[in-house]
Design a protein around this motif. Structure first.
Motif, PDB file in Angstrom:
ATOM      1  N   VAL A  13      43.873 121.410   0.016  1.00 52.32           N
ATOM      2  CA  VAL A  13      43.154 122.385  -0.808  1.00 52.32           C
ATOM      3  C   VAL A  13      44.026 122.816  -1.985  1.00 52.32           C
ATOM      4  O   VAL A  13      43.538 122.946  -3.107  1.00 52.32           O
ATOM      5  CB  VAL A  13      42.744 123.616   0.047  1.00 52.32           C
ATOM      6  CG1 VAL A  13      42.108 124.681  -0.819  1.00 52.32           C
ATOM      7  CG2 VAL A  13      41.808 123.197   1.154  1.00 52.32           C
ATOM      8  N   SER A  14      45.325 122.982  -1.754  1.00 50.75           N
ATOM      9  CA  SER A  14      46.207 123.415  -2.852  1.00 50.75           C
ATOM     10  C   SER A  14      46.318 122.348  -3.940  1.00 50.75           C
ATOM     11  O   SER A  14      46.415 122.674  -5.119  1.00 50.75           O
ATOM     12  CB  SER A  14      47.589 123.782  -2.313  1.00 50.75           C
ATOM     13  OG  SER A  14      48.168 122.662  -1.673  1.00 50.75           O
ATOM     14  N   ALA A  17      43.209 122.644  -5.882  1.00 50.37           N
ATOM     15  CA  ALA A  17      43.176 123.913  -6.612  1.00 50.37           C
ATOM     16  C   ALA A  17      43.953 123.838  -7.918  1.00 50.37           C
ATOM     17  O   ALA A  17      43.701 124.628  -8.834  1.00 50.37           O
ATOM     18  CB  ALA A  17      43.718 125.038  -5.734  1.00 50.37           C
ATOM     19  N   LYS A  22      39.697 127.656  -6.518  1.00 47.45           N
ATOM     20  CA  LYS A  22      39.904 127.644  -5.063  1.00 47.45           C
ATOM     21  C   LYS A  22      38.609 127.327  -4.311  1.00 47.45           C
ATOM     22  O   LYS A  22      38.619 126.520  -3.382  1.00 47.45           O
ATOM     23  CB  LYS A  22      40.449 129.010  -4.642  1.00 47.45           C
ATOM     24  CG  LYS A  22      40.728 129.145  -3.177  1.00 47.45           C
ATOM     25  CD  LYS A  22      42.049 128.565  -2.822  1.00 47.45           C
ATOM     26  CE  LYS A  22      42.390 128.947  -1.375  1.00 47.45           C
ATOM     27  NZ  LYS A  22      43.571 128.316  -0.924  1.00 47.45           N
ATOM     28  N   ALA A  25      37.796 123.724  -4.726  1.00 48.50           N
ATOM     29  CA  ALA A  25      38.765 122.924  -3.976  1.00 48.50           C
ATOM     30  C   ALA A  25      38.390 122.884  -2.499  1.00 48.50           C
ATOM     31  O   ALA A  25      38.461 121.826  -1.861  1.00 48.50           O
ATOM     32  CB  ALA A  25      40.167 123.495  -4.161  1.00 48.50           C
ATOM     33  N   VAL A  26      37.966 124.013  -1.937  1.00 46.80           N
ATOM     34  CA  VAL A  26      37.542 124.044  -0.535  1.00 46.80           C
ATOM     35  C   VAL A  26      36.304 123.165  -0.339  1.00 46.80           C
ATOM     36  O   VAL A  26      36.202 122.428   0.645  1.00 46.80           O
ATOM     37  CB  VAL A  26      37.274 125.500  -0.083  1.00 46.80           C
ATOM     38  CG1 VAL A  26      36.603 125.543   1.276  1.00 46.80           C
ATOM     39  CG2 VAL A  26      38.574 126.289  -0.067  1.00 46.80           C
TER      40      VAL A  26
END
Length: 150
Positions: A13-14, A17, A22, A25-26
């Motif tokens: 996820v990072s 991101a 965020k 990204a999730v």
């Protein structure tokens, strides 16, 4: 997205991101790690259940080799053509001595290709000039074309 799909499923996820928000990204991680694999696996399971049902309800004539031969031959021909195509493309890609057809410069002066592309959509509008053989001799942006026409 500028990264290959195979590499995407390995990203965290990072990592997503850094290129998007965020929440997005999730969603990407959920899609590539969970939803898409479940859809693919579910499709294969449904296909297997359907094929099993078809074979369980088929008559003796439908299960004979003569009934399957046209389908087997068709699949074999497609598979063979794909294998031959792959080998041909690989041999073509490794052939460094092949002469590629490029447009001849001829007597027409070639425009400089180091010009700046204007910002906005104007840089995406191009005018292509063709030679007598139908090959593209040179390309100019729309503002350059309008300046030449004026």
């Amino acid at each position: 997205m500028e990264f290959p799909i195979i590499d995407v499923s390995k990203q965290s996820v990072s990592q997503f991101a850094t290129e998007c928000g965020k929440a997005r990204a999730v969603r990407f991680v959920a899609w590539y790690r969970f939803v898409r694999p479940v859809l693919v696996l579910g499709t294969w399971v449904l296909a297997a259940v359907y094929i099993r049902w078809c074979l369980a309800n088929a008559s003796e004539e439908e299960l004979s080799l003569d009934a399957f031969m046209p389908g087997i031959m068709g699949i074999g021909i497609v598979a063979l053509s794909m294998v031959l195509w792959t080998f041909g493309r690989q041999m073509d890609a490794t052939n460094t001595n092949r002469v590629r057809r490029m447009p001849e410069a001829g007597n027409t002066p070639q425009p400089a290709t180091t010009h700046e592309i204007p910002e906005g959509d104007a840089g995406r509008c191009l005018v292509a000039y063709h030679d007598d053989d139908g090959m593209i001799s040179h390309v100019v942006t729309m503002p350059e074309f309008e300046r030449q026409a004026a």
